[in-house]
Structure formats: C-alpha cells, structure tokens
Design a protein around this motif. Structure first.
Motif, PDB file in Angstrom:
ATOM      1  N   MET A   1      -3.949 -17.991 -30.114  1.00  0.00           N
ATOM      2  CA  MET A   1      -3.122 -17.590 -28.986  1.00  0.00           C
ATOM      3  C   MET A   1      -2.640 -16.052 -29.081  1.00  0.00           C
ATOM      4  O   MET A   1      -2.188 -15.988 -30.475  1.00  0.00           O
ATOM      5  CB  MET A   1      -1.467 -18.354 -28.939  1.00  0.00           C
ATOM      6  N   ALA A   2      -2.862 -15.131 -28.817  1.00  0.00           N
ATOM      7  CA  ALA A   2      -3.258 -13.935 -28.066  1.00  0.00           C
ATOM      8  C   ALA A   2      -2.114 -13.477 -28.237  1.00  0.00           C
ATOM      9  O   ALA A   2      -0.987 -13.655 -27.534  1.00  0.00           O
ATOM     10  CB  ALA A   2      -4.452 -13.115 -27.446  1.00  0.00           C
ATOM     11  N   ALA A   3      -1.745 -11.936 -28.672  1.00  0.00           N
ATOM     12  CA  ALA A   3      -0.573 -11.170 -28.686  1.00  0.00           C
ATOM     13  C   ALA A   3      -0.357 -11.240 -26.740  1.00  0.00           C
ATOM     14  O   ALA A   3      -1.235 -10.884 -25.525  1.00  0.00           O
ATOM     15  CB  ALA A   3       0.198 -10.254 -29.564  1.00  0.00           C
ATOM     16  N   ARG A   4       1.326 -10.901 -26.198  1.00  0.00           N
ATOM     17  CA  ARG A   4       1.278 -11.341 -25.739  1.00  0.00           C
ATOM     18  C   ARG A   4       2.607 -10.400 -25.135  1.00  0.00           C
ATOM     19  O   ARG A   4       4.117 -10.313 -26.277  1.00  0.00           O
ATOM     20  CB  ARG A   4       1.786 -12.106 -24.687  1.00  0.00           C
ATOM     21  N   THR A   5       3.528  -8.986 -24.001  1.00  0.00           N
ATOM     22  CA  THR A   5       4.701  -8.831 -23.625  1.00  0.00           C
ATOM     23  C   THR A   5       5.376 -10.427 -23.186  1.00  0.00           C
ATOM     24  O   THR A   5       5.207 -11.325 -22.372  1.00  0.00           O
ATOM     25  CB  THR A   5       4.278  -7.517 -23.175  1.00  0.00           C
ATOM     26  N   ARG A   6       6.692  -9.795 -23.367  1.00  0.00           N
ATOM     27  CA  ARG A   6       8.006 -10.220 -22.398  1.00  0.00           C
ATOM     28  C   ARG A   6       6.602 -10.723 -21.310  1.00  0.00           C
ATOM     29  O   ARG A   6       7.050 -11.722 -20.501  1.00  0.00           O
ATOM     30  CB  ARG A   6       9.392 -10.280 -22.458  1.00  0.00           C
ATOM     31  N   GLU A   7       6.509  -9.754 -20.294  1.00  0.00           N
ATOM     32  CA  GLU A   7       6.277  -9.686 -19.422  1.00  0.00           C
ATOM     33  C   GLU A   7       4.940 -10.945 -18.263  1.00  0.00           C
ATOM     34  O   GLU A   7       5.295 -10.720 -17.724  1.00  0.00           O
ATOM     35  CB  GLU A   7       5.987  -8.102 -18.513  1.00  0.00           C
ATOM     36  N   GLN A   8       4.051 -10.572 -19.243  1.00  0.00           N
ATOM     37  CA  GLN A   8       3.308 -11.408 -19.783  1.00  0.00           C
ATOM     38  C   GLN A   8       3.199 -12.806 -19.517  1.00  0.00           C
ATOM     39  O   GLN A   8       3.368 -13.809 -18.879  1.00  0.00           O
ATOM     40  CB  GLN A   8       2.028 -11.060 -20.165  1.00  0.00           C
ATOM     41  N   PHE A   9       4.643 -13.294 -20.344  1.00  0.00           N
ATOM     42  CA  PHE A   9       5.191 -14.590 -20.359  1.00  0.00           C
ATOM     43  C   PHE A   9       5.552 -14.837 -19.195  1.00  0.00           C
ATOM     44  O   PHE A   9       5.442 -15.706 -18.507  1.00  0.00           O
ATOM     45  CB  PHE A   9       6.301 -14.607 -21.948  1.00  0.00           C
ATOM     46  N   ALA A  10       6.615 -14.216 -18.532  1.00  0.00           N
ATOM     47  CA  ALA A  10       7.507 -14.023 -17.612  1.00  0.00           C
ATOM     48  C   ALA A  10       5.912 -14.954 -15.962  1.00  0.00           C
ATOM     49  O   ALA A  10       6.139 -15.592 -15.628  1.00  0.00           O
ATOM     50  CB  ALA A  10       8.070 -13.295 -16.659  1.00  0.00           C
ATOM     51  N   GLN A  11       5.017 -13.908 -16.583  1.00  0.00           N
ATOM     52  CA  GLN A  11       4.584 -13.874 -15.059  1.00  0.00           C
ATOM     53  C   GLN A  11       3.178 -15.098 -15.556  1.00  0.00           C
ATOM     54  O   GLN A  11       2.693 -16.216 -14.429  1.00  0.00           O
ATOM     55  CB  GLN A  11       2.812 -12.644 -15.776  1.00  0.00           C
TER      56      GLN A  11
END
Length: 276
Positions: A1-11
């Motif tokens: 599971m690659a790194a994501r920003t919180r904004e990418q999580f929300a999207q």
C-alpha cells in the motif's frame, strides 16, 4: 500500500461512495465472469497476520505487538435513523480506506468488527517496541486527522453527514488461534488481554481521541499522556484487586512524526523501518 496524503485518502473514500451510488460495484460484479472474480479475489491482500495465515485447525502462535481498534463513533445511532443503503455506502467506503491507512503505515488488518477496523503493528523482533508503539499511535493520529480535516468537508459538500472516528490501542501478547470445524469453515482468531483492553480503550475514547492501555503507555513519553478520567480499571479475583490504567494521548507530535513513514515503508510492514 503506497503512501497517500490525507487529501488522497478523502478522495478515495468519495470515489467509493460514488461507485456505490451509481451501482458501479454491483454492475461490475454482475457482468464479471467467474475467472475475473477469482483473479480479483486473488489480487486482494488477505486479512490477518501472514505469519499465522497457514495455522492448522486448533494450532496457535503468539507475538508481542500493538493491538489497535479504529471505530466509527455514534454509527449505531446513525443506523437507527438513516436508510440502510446509505449506512452501507458510508460504512464500507470509510472503513475500507481506514484499513488501507493502517496498511500504508505498516500495520496488519486482522479483521472488521462492526463499525471498525481491528489491526496490529508488529516489529517482528527487529524494531524496538517503543518505535513500534510510536508508529502505531502515529498511524491512528493520521487516520483521525484524514477523516476530520479532509474527508468530512467533502462529505458535507456532498450532503452526507460527517463521520466521527476514535481509536484504542494497547501493547502485549497476541495469540493467534485457528478456530472452526474440521467439516466446515475456520478462521484465525486473535485472543489476549492486549487486544481485549485495546477494545475497551476504543470504547472509552471520544471522537478524535486516541486512548491507550498501561503497557503501551509505558512505551511512550510520559509528557504525551494524560490519565483518562475513567482510569484505572479494577480486576478482582480471589479477594485480590489489581488496577490497570489507561491514558489519553496528545497527538500533535505523533502526527508530525508519522509524515514520511508510509513513503519510507513503501508498502512494507512496520518491521521494515530502519532506525539509525
């Protein structure tokens, strides 16, 4: 599971909600052939700790690890009022991405419990327990922050009631036991005081709080901890009473330090972290 920003999580959550709203998931399943469905299932990461995935029936194994429960708070009351279809959409979308957040920060998703995720963080004897504890608390802080400060704004814009998340953790021995019937199905169950008390900590937490048990608290800096108002929990047997404490964690430092950990892990478990 690659790194994501919180904004990418929300999207990612919102994409799941849109897919369910349009019926994309159901249509895809209906149109897919058996071979396609089997290939999809095979490519999905299995739940549980890989070290114990092949335990035979009745066999067990153990590790010392951080147990974590991430839970949607007040979701039972919400399910009383809201249509079941909406509850399913929101639950599946948010819980699925919370599970992904655990994995991207090096944890193992052990199962789904009602409105929450059950997970563990295991240093595999290669990473100091204090570091494992810090990463686990940081992962919980990251998940809460992503929901509160990125996802909920998008939910409100879409006319969906925001969600609340809380977390409970403790450290100790986890026993993995395959339970079932020789003629039927079986699963690997996780037993032990650390898991049980982590669940109690989650129930004691308010929205946006991380509550940890005494053993995990002993691995964290004392300055980060405040004893919970309901602490300690008494345990009495044969006339003897012992007390086990639990604490609220100040999350600011952990949220700062967890940034970059998922990138360093690059899909590997927390035991892959290099401490220099």
């Amino acid at each position: 599971m690659a790194a994501r920003t919180r904004e990418q999580f929300a999207q990612a959550v919102m994409r799941r909600l849109d897919d369910y709203e349009r019926g994309t998931v159901r249509k895809s399943l209906a149109l897919a052939g058996a071979d396609t469905l089997q290939a999809s299932a095979a490519s999905t990461s299995p739940l549980g700790h890989p070290e114990f995935a092949d335990l035979p029936l009745g066999a067990s194994g153990k590790i010392d690890a951080v147990a974590m429960f991430l839970d949607l708070r007040k979701f039972t009351a919400r399910s009383f009022w809201d249509p079941p279809e909406q509850i399913i959409r929101v639950n599946v979308a948010v819980i699925s991405e919370l599970a992904s957040a655990v994995e991207q920060h090096g944890g193992y998703v052990l199962g789904f419990r009602g409105d929450g995720v059950f997970a563990c963080f295991d240093g595999a004897g290669r990473l100091d327990s204090r570091a494992v504890a810090g990463v686990a608390v940081g992962a919980a802080a990251w998940a809460l922050d992503a929901v509160q400060n990125a996802l909920n704004g998008l939910l409100e814009l879409s006319g969906i009631q925001p969600v609340q998340v809380r977390a409970g953790l403790d450290f100790g021995r986890l026993d993995f036991v395959r339970i079932g019937s020789p003629s039927g199905g079986s699963e690997v169950n996780v037993l032990g005081f650390a898991a049980n008390f982590a669940s109690k900590c989650e129930k004691a937490a308010k929205a946006w709080e991380v509550v940890v048990g005494q053993r995990l608290a002993g691995l964290l800096p004392a300055a980060d901890l405040t004893q919970h108002p309901q602490s300690p929990t008494p345990y009495t047997r044969h006339g003897e009473t012992r007390y086990y404490r639990f604490y609220d964690v100040a999350l600011g430092k952990y949220l700062r330090h967890i940034q970059g950990v998922a990138h360093q892990l690059d899909g590997h478990p927390v035991s892959a972290v290099q401490i220099r």
